[in-house]
Design an enzyme around this catalytic site. Structure first.
Site, PDB file in Angstrom:
ATOM      1  N   GLU A  97      41.445  97.589  67.043  1.00 45.85           N
ATOM      2  CA  GLU A  97      42.261  96.525  66.451  1.00 45.85           C
ATOM      3  C   GLU A  97      42.623  96.865  65.015  1.00 45.85           C
ATOM      4  OE1 GLU A  97      44.137  94.208  66.690  1.00 45.85           O
ATOM      5  OE2 GLU A  97      43.512  92.554  67.956  1.00 45.85           O
ATOM      6  N   ASP A  98      43.733  96.309  64.566  1.00 50.56           N
ATOM      7  CA  ASP A  98      44.122  96.506  63.173  1.00 50.56           C
ATOM      8  C   ASP A  98      43.321  95.582  62.249  1.00 50.56           C
ATOM      9  OD1 ASP A  98      45.363  94.243  64.207  1.00 50.56           O
ATOM     10  OD2 ASP A  98      47.379  94.777  63.560  1.00 50.56           O
ATOM     11  N   ASP A 101      40.678  88.571  62.569  1.00 44.58           N
ATOM     12  CA  ASP A 101      40.939  87.436  61.709  1.00 44.58           C
ATOM     13  C   ASP A 101      40.196  86.230  62.298  1.00 44.58           C
ATOM     14  OD1 ASP A 101      42.334  85.469  60.315  1.00 44.58           O
ATOM     15  OD2 ASP A 101      44.225  86.500  60.446  1.00 44.58           O
ATOM     16  N   PHE A 150      46.505  87.854  52.696  1.00 42.42           N
ATOM     17  CA  PHE A 150      47.428  88.370  53.696  1.00 42.42           C
ATOM     18  C   PHE A 150      47.804  89.793  53.312  1.00 42.42           C
ATOM     19  CE2 PHE A 150      51.388  89.163  55.874  1.00 42.42           C
ATOM     20  CZ  PHE A 150      51.095  88.687  57.150  1.00 42.42           C
ATOM     21  N   ARG A 163      54.962  98.121  58.108  1.00 40.98           N
ATOM     22  CA  ARG A 163      53.963  98.769  58.975  1.00 40.98           C
ATOM     23  C   ARG A 163      53.735 100.226  58.602  1.00 40.98           C
ATOM     24  NH1 ARG A 163      52.764  95.467  63.463  1.00 40.98           N
ATOM     25  NH2 ARG A 163      54.470  94.232  64.276  1.00 40.98           N
TER      26      ARG A 163
HETATM   27  P1  IMP Z   1      43.324  86.721  65.405  1.00 39.06           P
HETATM   28  O1  IMP Z   1      42.057  87.490  65.064  1.00 39.06           O
HETATM   29  O2  IMP Z   1      43.384  86.257  66.816  1.00 39.06           O
HETATM   30  O3  IMP Z   1      43.604  85.642  64.419  1.00 39.06           O
HETATM   31  O4  IMP Z   1      44.586  87.668  65.356  1.00 39.06           O
HETATM   32  C1  IMP Z   1      44.669  88.676  64.467  1.00 39.06           C
HETATM   33  C2  IMP Z   1      46.081  89.217  64.541  1.00 39.06           C
HETATM   34  O5  IMP Z   1      46.931  88.488  63.639  1.00 39.06           O
HETATM   35  C3  IMP Z   1      46.083  90.654  64.072  1.00 39.06           C
HETATM   36  O6  IMP Z   1      45.957  91.548  65.145  1.00 39.06           O
HETATM   37  C4  IMP Z   1      47.398  90.761  63.339  1.00 39.06           C
HETATM   38  O7  IMP Z   1      48.419  91.119  64.232  1.00 39.06           O
HETATM   39  C5  IMP Z   1      47.664  89.370  62.805  1.00 39.06           C
HETATM   40  N1  IMP Z   1      47.180  89.226  61.401  1.00 39.06           N
HETATM   41  C6  IMP Z   1      46.078  88.563  61.001  1.00 39.06           C
HETATM   42  N2  IMP Z   1      45.900  88.643  59.675  1.00 39.06           N
HETATM   43  C7  IMP Z   1      46.937  89.390  59.198  1.00 39.06           C
HETATM   44  C8  IMP Z   1      47.306  89.848  57.881  1.00 39.06           C
HETATM   45  O8  IMP Z   1      46.663  89.605  56.837  1.00 39.06           O
HETATM   46  N3  IMP Z   1      48.453  90.600  57.809  1.00 39.06           N
HETATM   47  C9  IMP Z   1      49.203  90.905  58.901  1.00 39.06           C
HETATM   48  N4  IMP Z   1      48.871  90.504  60.154  1.00 39.06           N
HETATM   49  C10 IMP Z   1      47.756  89.753  60.310  1.00 39.06           C
HETATM   50 MG    MG Z   2      47.390  92.579  66.277  1.00 37.19          MG
END
Ligand code: IMP
Ligand code: MG
Length: 174
Positions: A97-98, A101, A150, A163
């Site tokens: 994962e990138d 969150d 962010f 990106r």
């Molecule tokens: P979550 O953990 O389900 O909230 O989803 C996380 C996803 O939201 C990540 O895979 C990103 O695609 C996007 N995301 C969350 N935080 C950021 C951020 O700070 N910058 C850009 N994308 C984010």
């Molecule tokens: Mg993502």
């Protein structure tokens, strides 16, 4: 540079850490059947660099998920918009994962992947924002912990922009 951006992790810090993660994973996955699953689209950049730092055999595949509703919706309703092409039964799966969150997307994904009976299922996230977590998900490997900001770059976007940056920057919205 774009005055909306403030560098958080330089290109050098980023690539050094990715190399370290590659070494750890290579150590842990000797004699295993590693399948990297990169979650589209953000993690592709990280997954490619990480895979190049691996010294063990692996295969790589991609999955795409999208969340219904609001970011703050804690029901975690997610759907798969592009599924894997490989069968992961009895494989040693590592989800790449990138950024982790709220954990909502990843927890859904892990539940879904578990039903396909991988031998092992672990998670490697480049960035981790613990303070925004809604559901608990296990993190086996992580690049960096971040505060609640962010960020863009190294695969992460703001409206599909940034990106391609080779560093990670805080995006200051106006
Ligand atoms: P979550 O953990 O389900 O909230 O989803 C996380 C996803 O939201 C990540 O895979 C990103 O695609 C996007 N995301 C969350 N935080 C950021 C951020 O700070 N910058 C850009 N994308 C984010
Ligand atoms: Mg993502």
């Amino acid at each position: 540079m774009d005055n909306k951006l403030k560098v958080i992790l330089s290109r050098e810090e980023t690539s050094a850490r990715v190399k370290e993660l590659g070494e750890m994973i290579s150590n842990d996955y000797r004699k295993k059947e590693l399948v990297l699953i990169s979650v589209l689209r953000g993690s592709v950049f990280f997954a490619v660099d990480l895979s190049r730092s691996l010294t063990v055999p692996f295969s790589i595949d991609f999955i795409s998920i999208s969340r219904y509703g609001e970011k703050t919706d804690s029901t975690g309703v997610v759907r798969i918009t592009k599924d894997l092409d490989v069968n992961i039964a009895d494989k040693d799966v590592l989800v790449v994962e990138d950024i982790l969150d709220t954990g909502l997307s990843l927890s859904y994904l892990l539940r879904n992947l578990k039903t396909r009976n991988p031998k092992t299922l672990k998670v490697c996230t480049f960035l981790n924002v613990e303070s925004r977590r809604i559901v608990n998900v296990p993190v086996d490997y992580k690049g960096f912990d971040l505060p609640d900001i962010f960020v863009v770059g190294y695969g992460l976007d703001y409206n599909e922009k940034y990106r391609n940056l080779q560093y990670v920057a805080e995006y200051i919205k106006d």
